[in-house]
Design an enzyme around this catalytic site. Structure first.
Site, PDB file in Angstrom:
ATOM      1  N   THR A  49       6.716  -0.876 -11.182  1.00 52.91           N
ATOM      2  CA  THR A  49       6.023  -1.082  -9.962  1.00 52.91           C
ATOM      3  C   THR A  49       4.695  -0.262  -9.921  1.00 52.91           C
ATOM      4  OG1 THR A  49       6.708   0.926  -8.615  1.00 52.91           O
ATOM      5  CG2 THR A  49       8.169  -1.104  -8.873  1.00 52.91           C
ATOM      6  N   CYS A  50       3.911  -0.240  -8.723  1.00 55.12           N
ATOM      7  CA  CYS A  50       2.612   0.598  -8.669  1.00 55.12           C
ATOM      8  C   CYS A  50       3.044   2.029  -8.788  1.00 55.12           C
ATOM      9  CB  CYS A  50       1.711   0.106  -7.682  1.00 55.12           C
ATOM     10  SG  CYS A  50       2.208  -0.336  -6.174  1.00 55.12           S
ATOM     11  N   SER A 109      11.167   7.911  -3.516  1.00 58.60           N
ATOM     12  CA  SER A 109       9.687   7.154  -3.126  1.00 58.60           C
ATOM     13  C   SER A 109       8.835   8.072  -2.608  1.00 58.60           C
ATOM     14  CB  SER A 109      10.078   5.779  -2.102  1.00 58.60           C
ATOM     15  OG  SER A 109      11.184   5.198  -2.802  1.00 58.60           O
ATOM     16  N   GLN A 120      12.367  -4.499  -5.357  1.00 60.22           N
ATOM     17  CA  GLN A 120      11.833  -4.543  -6.764  1.00 60.22           C
ATOM     18  C   GLN A 120      12.836  -4.350  -8.001  1.00 60.22           C
ATOM     19  OE1 GLN A 120       9.081  -1.437  -5.702  1.00 60.22           O
ATOM     20  NE2 GLN A 120       7.254  -2.657  -5.402  1.00 60.22           N
ATOM     21  N   GLY A 189     -13.134  -5.303  18.687  1.00 58.14           N
ATOM     22  CA  GLY A 189     -13.746  -4.575  17.736  1.00 58.14           C
ATOM     23  C   GLY A 189     -13.255  -4.531  16.270  1.00 58.14           C
ATOM     24  N   GLY A 191     -12.303  -2.529  12.221  1.00 64.49           N
ATOM     25  CA  GLY A 191     -12.164  -1.210  11.642  1.00 64.49           C
ATOM     26  C   GLY A 191     -10.969  -1.319  10.867  1.00 64.49           C
ATOM     27  N   MET A 193      -7.929   0.305  10.133  1.00 68.06           N
ATOM     28  CA  MET A 193      -6.853   0.475  10.626  1.00 68.06           C
ATOM     29  C   MET A 193      -6.462  -0.386  11.521  1.00 68.06           C
ATOM     30  SD  MET A 193      -5.404   3.929  12.466  1.00 68.06           S
ATOM     31  CE  MET A 193      -6.240   5.132  11.224  1.00 68.06           C
TER      32      MET A 193
END
Lengths: 440, 276
Positions: A49-50, A109, A120, A189, A191, A193
């Site tokens: 996995t990453c 993790s 995974q 707006g 952004g 997040m």
């Protein structure tokens, strides 16, 4: 039978090493194949996995097995050993068990308790099953790891609450509204997040999406991306009348929504609840509107507060989870130990039967004129003698104790059994095979 | 013998409700998912004994066993459980039992301390088919109000969780505000017409029994006040959107009135309804 784990994760290796070592889908089959065909490794599963790359193996011997796997990683990815050496960890025996249980339950993790890792791991296992690179031991180990992870999910609250701001927003939305797919959502707006939170809401069922921005083109662009509708910036307040969830993130230096306005809107909404998330700094929405009934306003600090409470909660739950892992490791070791005695028990039984049959035939040949009943009586006598005699060593072999390996060894030697618990090296195994041949 | 049997059934029902309540409270503080079913099963076992108790009393007395406060209170909690089971089957609300079982238990405990004799000679006024209709309507309506109050408490806790921005441990396990509000509304929409019909049948019955429709008997007055409260809850919700916190609060107030009308009036204010 030796469980050996060789791997690296986000703690031990930087991203550039993890990238180099990762097994992509195309190479994964090939890698399993190479390891499967090596004499050191009987079974193997590769998890990539990453955040981590780990190889779970059933190796003939611990040391040489681990060494072989390390060399394999270096060769396969063409990375010098000395670079690898710093990042790789090796677990064997009970430590390996603990490690895989902790990985599966997401105790190892980066984000404690995150649920993806179990999926995974299952995928890695399924792939190995398909490639037939696993057998009894790893199959049992994987199934156990999955069930330990599930047990921890149900018995602790480790995965219960959101530990990122955008997930916390979704979680709150779900506690205000029963079904997000029937609610209207507006993004004011843009952004990073705000867009992430919007995406999470959409992934959790929100369908009706409005986007507004001071630059209308930007609104249109985002609306396309979210499959929603762009709204002119001076019209958003009217839209609020039938919008249920709002994420606000504009660069405005002052409040764009104040209490007076919200009162009016709530009247028009007939007090239907509305959830407003203001992640702009400085804040864009007057904090006092949270005082209005059925209006729930969260700013970035509020969300951060929820997240840090949840993280503390998870850390507490992790302690419970570790205890469950301890329990399960112990149970698995017991199972493994009982397995170790099985070949000896079978060999003992076979040998005793062989001796009995041989002696019985000799005796019966010498004695003529025996009736059916007499033959049966003699057979019964020998059977019960043999059974009673081998009962004691068998019971000792089945018992649980620290001296188990010694008992196995002693029984093998006393009865001159040609078996070996496969914990030994290749030569012993060859003896075992010979033993099998003899019996045939 | 059969008196002993019905007492035994009553005690068994009471015990199971007690266990269910305790389990429910423990569950509130340190819940695991599996407990949700457990509380349901324990309550259901209690409910079976409760039903047997009511049947035995019916056979013994020859009439619906709601002619003493002991019986009425027991029958009231029986009705609450029926609605609780229906609600559980329909919505599967986690934790609902933990909020409903205490109400059931309190009613049953009140019932247990009241005189338990089966009325040997029934008041002639009660020997009317209006009796069954009037009381059944009133009891089911009141049971709906009891559940609405329980759900209302859940709403207020969850509302606090979201509003205060410091969610408590219950936040995860309580359902969404929207569904709690909707169930509260549905229960009151069920209870209100039943209460209305109970009052109407009561009025008709009063006329046939005593020759007057309305005598400002305390029970009649308090029922009317209760009726007005619930009428207000529904009216305000539909006209100006009094939902959520205000609706939950009013439904709890309404249920307090129901309980007062039920026990208080009978015990403290004498009137025509004192045989119940």
């Amino acid at each position: 039978m030796n469980i050996v784990i060789v791997g690296l994760n986000h703690d031990t290796a930087t991203i550039d090493i993890r990238e180099k070592i990762a097994f992509d889908e195309k190479k994964l089959g090939e890698a399993l194949e190479i390891l499967k065909n090596s004499p050191e490794v009987k079974e193997n599963i590769i998890l990539s996995t990453c955040n981590r790359v780990e190889i779970y193996a059933n190796a003939g011997a611990r040391e040489s097995g681990a060494e072989h796997i390390k060399q394999f990683i270096a060769d396969f990815h063409n990375v010098p050993r000395d670079i690898l050496e710093k990042s790789l960890y090796v677990y064997t025996g009970s430590k390996a068990l603990r490690h895989i249980f902790r990985v599966a339950s997401s105790l190892d993790s980066m984000v404690l308790g995150e649920p993806q890792i179990l999926g995974q791991l299952k995928d890695a296992f399924d792939f190995a099953l398909k490639k037939k690179s696993t057998s009894v031991l790893l199959n049992k180990l994987m199934k156990k790891s999955i069930s330990v992870a599930k047990r921890i999910r149900t018995e602790t609250k480790i995965g219960e609450s959101a530990v990122s701001i955008s997930f916390a927003a979704v979680e709150l939305a779900k506690k205000i509204f029963e079904d997000l797919s029937t609610e209207t959502f507006m993004l004011i707006g843009a952004g990073e997040m705000a867009e992430l939170a919007a995406r999470h809401l959409i992934n959790n069922g929100v369908k009706d999406v409005l986007v507004t921005n001071r630059t209308f083109e930007r609104a249109e662009e985002l609306a396309r991306e979210f499959n929603g509708r762009a709204v002119e910036f001076d019209a958003w307040l009217q839209e609020l009348v039938h919008t249920d969830i709002v994420i606000c993130s504009t660069g405005a230096p002052n409040y764009i929504l104040v209490k007076e306005q919200m009162h009016k809107i709530m009247k028009q909404r007939k007090n239907r609840p509305v959830f407003i998330i203001d992640i702009s700094v400085p804040r864009n929405i007057d904090p006092s509107i949270n005082e209005i009934d059925n209006v729930y306003l969260y700013d970035i600090d509020d969300l951060q507060g929820v997240v840090s409470t949840n993280i503390q909660e998870r850390n507490k739950e992790a302690e419970k989870a570790e205890r469950i892992v301890d329990e399960e490791v112990e149970a698995f070791l017991k199972w493994q130990a009982s397995l170790a005695a099985v070949p000896t028990i079978i060999a003992l039984r076979d040998k005793a039967d062989a001796i009995k049959n041989e002696e019985l035939q000799k005796t019966l040949k010498k004695l003529d004129n025996l009736g059916e009943n007499e033959i049966k009586s003699i057979e019964a006598l020998t059977n019960s003698l043999v059974n009673k005699l081998i009962h004691f060593p068998t019971a000792a072999l089945k018992s649980e104790g620290e001296d188990k390996e010694i008992i196995i060894d002693i029984v093998n030697r006393i009865f001159d059994l040609n078996t070996s618990s496969s914990d030994k090296t290749g030569s012993a195994e060859k003896n075992g095979e010979k033993g099998n041949d003899k019996r045939k | 013998m059969s008196i002993n049997t019905n007492v035994l059934f009553f005690e068994l029902a009471l015990s199971f409700y007690f266990i269910a309540t305790v389990v429910g409270i423990i569950w509130l503080f340190r819940g695991k998912k599996a407990t949700s079913k457990l509380i349901f099963v324990i309550a259901a076992i209690g409910f079976i004994f409760h039903t047997l108790n009511i049947i035995v009393r019916y056979i013994e007395g020859g009439h619906i066993p709601i002619t003493s406060l002991h019986e009425a209170s027991s029958f009231f909690s029986w009705c609450i459980l029926v609605l609780f089971f229906i609600l559980e089957a329909r919505y599967r609300i986690d934790l609902l039992g933990a909020f409903i079982m205490p109400i059931v238990l309190i009613l049953m405990l009140s019932s247990s301390v009241l005189p338990r004799e089966i009325n040997p000679s029934l008041n002639p006024v009660l020997k009317s088919y209006w009796f069954g209709i009037h009381t059944t309507l009133a009891f089911i309506g009141d049971a709906a109000f009891a559940l609405a109050a329980g759900v209302g408490v859940m709403y207020l806790i969850q509302e606090r969780n979201v509003k205060s921005k410091h969610p408590s441990a219950l936040f995860q396990r309580l359902p969404s505000l929207q569904i709690l509000d909707e169930i509260n509304y549905r229960l009151i929409s069920l209870g209100f017409p039943l209460l209305t019909l109970a009052i109407i049948t009561g009025v008709i019955w009063a006329n046939t029994a005593w020759g007057t429709y309305w005598r400002w008997d305390p029970k009649e007055v308090w029922s009317l006040i209760t009726w007005i409260i619930y009428a207000l809850v529904l009216h305000l919700r539909l006209s100006i959107g009094w939902r959520g916190k205000k609706a939950a609060g009013l439904s709890i107030l309404g249920f307090i009135l129901v309980i007062f009308t039920f026990f208080g009036v009978t015990l403290f204010l004498k009137g025509l309804h004192t045989f119940v």
